[in-house]
Design a protein around this motif. Structure first.
Motif, PDB file in Angstrom:
ATOM      1  N   ILE A   5       0.816  -1.167  -0.196  1.00 49.18           N
ATOM      2  CA  ILE A   5      -0.033   0.058   0.026  1.00 49.18           C
ATOM      3  C   ILE A   5       0.980   1.290  -0.037  1.00 49.18           C
ATOM      4  O   ILE A   5       1.923   1.595   0.883  1.00 49.18           O
ATOM      5  CB  ILE A   5      -0.995   0.051   1.350  1.00 49.18           C
ATOM      6  CG1 ILE A   5      -1.850  -1.193   1.165  1.00 49.18           C
ATOM      7  CG2 ILE A   5      -1.701   1.137   1.125  1.00 49.18           C
ATOM      8  CD1 ILE A   5      -2.825  -1.180   2.271  1.00 49.18           C
ATOM      9  N   CYS A  48     -10.219   0.483   1.336  1.00 52.00           N
ATOM     10  CA  CYS A  48      -9.952  -0.784   0.755  1.00 52.00           C
ATOM     11  C   CYS A  48     -10.307  -1.039  -0.652  1.00 52.00           C
ATOM     12  O   CYS A  48      -9.697  -1.953  -1.297  1.00 52.00           O
ATOM     13  CB  CYS A  48     -10.625  -1.942   1.390  1.00 52.00           C
ATOM     14  SG  CYS A  48     -10.235  -2.181   3.256  1.00 52.00           S
ATOM     15  N   ASP A  51      -6.886   0.746  -1.893  1.00 51.60           N
ATOM     16  CA  ASP A  51      -5.842   0.380  -1.230  1.00 51.60           C
ATOM     17  C   ASP A  51      -4.813   1.443  -0.985  1.00 51.60           C
ATOM     18  O   ASP A  51      -3.729   1.307  -1.152  1.00 51.60           O
ATOM     19  CB  ASP A  51      -4.993  -1.037  -1.800  1.00 51.60           C
ATOM     20  CG  ASP A  51      -5.873  -2.196  -1.877  1.00 51.60           C
ATOM     21  OD1 ASP A  51      -6.551  -2.545  -1.022  1.00 51.60           O
ATOM     22  OD2 ASP A  51      -5.693  -3.038  -2.905  1.00 51.60           O
TER      23      ASP A  51
END
Length: 375
Positions: A5, A48, A51
């Motif tokens: 990430i 999410c 990311d």
């Protein structure tokens, strides 16, 4: 690993370690805590879908455990700080990614707990100084249990369990000061009234009869398909470590079976509801042991009405089965999982090759007698 990430928000500090994780399915956001150093922590909010880090919150304690309030869409972060802010529970709004409140629990490192969505409560325990009940609607401590004490740094006590079928919270306590209880005990709490309604002593009578010193509670899990609580504990005698698996009926909170194994230093236990298997890991021999929940027909039945049959038979090396023992059919000896371990014959039966523990004499699919093998 499919992706590292990238930082969407510039973080001015190097990270010492990454700790707890929490997820909000409503916002599809992941929350994590990272230690800047041994005193300071940071909270990261991760989107999410992309990311990417969407916010970085500075100045809050490092967290090892998080609880998501699914009703209010808030994340509650524990504290594992050593010296200051040790009793904090940090409340973060999952939509805005901002801190809403800091709850002062009065507990040292409140890192073990469980969230009950139907009550919107969090039962949270400090490392060695009590337990608190948090009302998520108003984010305040509404009750303290100073008689429930355990050490989260030593045990697998993150496994607090709520059993909806009986509406009970099973709360492990290493040093119990509740009236009528002692030592390693699983206290039973009514979440509606936040009161202690019972308890299970982790050190059952079988362990004491084998003359081992006091056992160490190591973990528990709930098997929903059979409404049973599986508890693992360890004992040591003259350098020999033995592990006990005890099975309790959650309807009556009574022991229905126990067995002893030479599994060194149990780490975790997990009940698989799909395959109906129990997994137990050992940190010493790097192994996972697999058991089946097949106690059907092994527990003591109501048909056994004779006092002589109700009392367990204690044997050390030879199990004697009289010619007329009141056992019809071909008797066999089974362990608490129902596994056949020895075919029995009238007269002397050598049981020295079996591990100490609880067994049952079974004939024609019917349990006739409980047998305790000791050394």
């Amino acid at each position: 690993m499919c992706k590292l990430i990238p930082a969407g928000v510039t973080c001015p500090f190097n990270l010492y370690s990454i700790n707890g994780l929490g997820y909000s399915s409503t916002s599809d956001r992941l929350f994590t805590s990272a230690a800047r150093d041994w005193r300071e922590g940071q909270i990261f909010v991760i989107d999410c879908a992309s990311d990417s880090i969407v916010s970085c919150i500075l100045g809050y304690p490092t967290s090892a455990t998080m609880w998501w309030d699914s009703v209010g869409n808030k994340m509650y972060l524990s504290s594992i700080q050593e010296f200051d802010r040790t009793d904090w529970i940090t409340v973060v709004d999952c939509v805005s990614g901002e801190v809403q409140k800091v709850i002062r629990t009065g507990l040292y490192k409140p890192a073990a707990g469980i969230y009950l969505p139907q009550y919107r409560k969090i039962y949270v325990a400090g490392e060695h100084d009590g337990t608190a009940v948090i009302d998520c609607a108003c984010d305040t401590v509404i009750k303290r249990f100073d008689n429930i004490v355990f050490f989260t740094s030593e045990l697998s006590v993150w496994q607090l369990k709520y059993v909806p079928s009986v509406n009970k919270v099973y709360f492990p306590s290493v040093v119990t000061r509740a009236p009528g209880f002692y030592g390693d005990t699983i206290l039973i709490i009514d979440p509606g009234t936040d009161s202690i309604v019972g308890g299970i002593h982790v050190q059952p009578w079988v362990t004491r009869s084998l003359n081992y010193r006091a056992g160490k509670f190591w973990g528990m899990d709930y098997a929903p398909w059979s409404n049973r609580l599986y508890v693992v504990s360890c004992t040591a005698n003259q350098g020999v470590v033995r592990s006990f698996i005890s099975v309790y009926d959650c309807a009556t909170d009574s022991l229905i079976g126990q067995s002893c194994y030479q599994i060194p230093l149990i780490a975790q236990i997990y009940c698989n509801p799909v395959d109906r298997k129990i997994y137990i890991s050992s940190s010493e021999d790097s192994a996972i042991y697999i058991f089946r929940d097949s106690l059907v027909g092994v527990e003591e039945r109501a048909e056994v009405s004779s006092p002589a049959k109700s009392e367990p038979t204690l044997v050390r090396s030879i199990l004697y089965l009289p010619e007329r023992a009141g056992v019809a059919g071909k008797p066999v000896l089974v362990d608490i999982t129902g596994r056949r371990v020895l075919e029995l014959v009238p007269g002397a039966n050598d049981v020295r090759g079996l591990a100490p523990g609880v067994y049952f004499i079974r004939s024609n699919a019917r349990v006739e007698r409980k047998v305790v093998i000791a050394r």
